[in-house]
Scaffold this motif. Structure first.
Motif: not given
Length: 423
Positions: A233, A295-297, A300, A329, A332-333, A338, A348, A410
């Protein structure tokens, strides 16, 4: 805060870049990736043979009929890793790679004991699967690198037989490799003879007991695993591919434990439950990455779509939700973003570490059965992957609990950025 992050990123990027581009780590990563299709095939056989709704008698029959699919792939993974190391190292040095591959394998086998002990009786002429799998993993890695390096050295120093131009290429290449290959293998043969003759032991047992077991224990412990996730992360926050950098270091530990679990499962579910490992390659892929990527998003994205008001975040979430289901992802990042986003730095970093802690406790308590060692593709959607990795619905339940906890961590930060003009 942003200035501090910029300065920190400027200091970290060169170090992480050197680690990520290190020849030995790159070769090791590529060697494991070369074996990926084979381990996936073996994993499919493991899952099929041990589906929870098969009766025990049918499991035994399937193991007898289809077990060689596992034995010829996952159970001898070290063989493929040594070949890959020899090949990719030689290729990186612009030396005939196929000979680097075979000399690495042969060197490893020279160091491998061709005997087994049954009921305190030694039987010679046998090569056991554990020597070619989990127990031999670290020796395979070490010997393959040494063999490839020596082979490349001898070639580059000109210890080759040059054939006339009219000789077929295959013959010419074989003669060119003759002296380097023989020199390399003689060196390993002498080393093995000294170990057996002087110390009455073998390098397999020495490496396994002195290096592999202690390092694997540390690398796959709860603290070691949480540190690995934190580093993934942390590096991603600065735009560096944390998964590639960290996995290249920890992958041998995770794969070794996965192979151990596969062999234990052959003896029965009770043996796996008693002596199996929690942290394996399956554990790291299924209960971290399979929750929506690094990050297992995934949760989110769901929260953004369900609760946030700002259009910019909703648009990113709409675009990212489809790949996110399959644990890709990057949208997303880099879309929210992020990367270098100080407002989202805490969740995060924190959420995946807490999530993996919960997963570890779920397995350690016995509530969730240990992973079977089968390697579930990291692109497998959440809940399905949890079931396949553990052969139990409890694996899916654990993933659901993880996602809820990640969402709780989150949520206040998402509300904060939704209520401010600054991200």
């Amino acid at each position: 805060m942003n200035k501090f992050m910029d300065n920190l990123g400027a200091r970290i990027a060169p170090v992480a870049g050197k680690i990520g581009s290190n020849l030995y780590l790159t070769v090791l990563r590529d060697a494991f990736m070369m074996s990926f299709p084979l381990t996936m095939f073996g994993s499919f056989i493991v899952v099929f043979n041990n589906l929870p709704f098969w009766p025990d008698s049918l499991k035994g029959t399937f193991s007898e009929l289809f077990g060689n699919g596992q034995n010829a792939t996952m159970s001898i993974l070290t063989v493929f890793v040594t070949i890959g190391i020899g090949y990719y190292f030689s290729k990186a040095k612009d030396v005939e790679a196929i000979f680097g591959a075979v000399v690495a394998l042969a060197a490893y086998l020279i160091l491998t004991p061709f005997f087994a002990i049954f009921d305190e009786v030694t039987q010679s002429g046998l090569l056991t699967l554990d020597r070619l799998g989990a127990k031999g993993m670290f020796l395979g890695i070490i010997s393959a690198f040494l063999a490839a390096k020596l082979y490349v050295f001898l070639v580059q120093k000109g210890f080759v037989i040059k054939m006339p131009d009219g000789v077929p290429p295959a013959v010419s290449k074989s003669f060119s490799a003759l002296i380097p290959v023989m020199g390399t293998l003689f060196a390993f043969l002498i080393a093995n003879a000294l170990m057996v003759g002087l110390f009455d032991t073998n390098l397999h047992d020495v490496i396994y007991n002195v290096i592999q077991k202690p390092l694997t224990g540390v690398g796959t412990s709860l603290p070691g695993t949480m540190i690995a996730i934190f580093l993934v992360q942390f590096l991603w926050f600065f735009g560096l591919h944390g998964q590639v950098i960290v996995n290249s270091v920890f992958e041998p530990f995770w794969q070794t434990n996965a192979l151990d679990n596969v062999e234990l499962l052959k003896k029965g579910s009770s043996e796996l439950a008693k002596h199996g490992h929690i942290v394996t390659k399956s554990f790291m892929d299924t209960f971290t990455v399979s929750l929506g990527g690094s990050g297992s998003t995934l949760i989110v994205l769901i929260l953004i779509l369900a609760l946030m008001k700002k259009k910019q975040y909703k648009e990113v979430a709409r675009l990212a939700i489809a790949p996110g289901i399959f644990n890709v992802n990057e949208p997303v990042i880099f879309g929210i973003p992020l990367v270098m986003n100080a407002a989202l730095f805490i969740p995060w970093l924190l959420a995946p570490v807490v999530s993996v802690f919960i997963a570890y406790l779920g397995f350690a308590s016995g509530i969730v059965p240990l992973t079977t060692g089968a390697q579930v593709p990291w692109t497998m959607p959440v809940l399905i992957s949890g079931f396949l990795a553990t052969n139990s619905i409890m694996g899916s339940v654990l993933q659901l609990v993880q996602m809820i906890v990640i969402g709780i961590i989150w949520l206040p930060f998402l509300k904060m950025i939704d209520n401010t003009d600054e991200v």
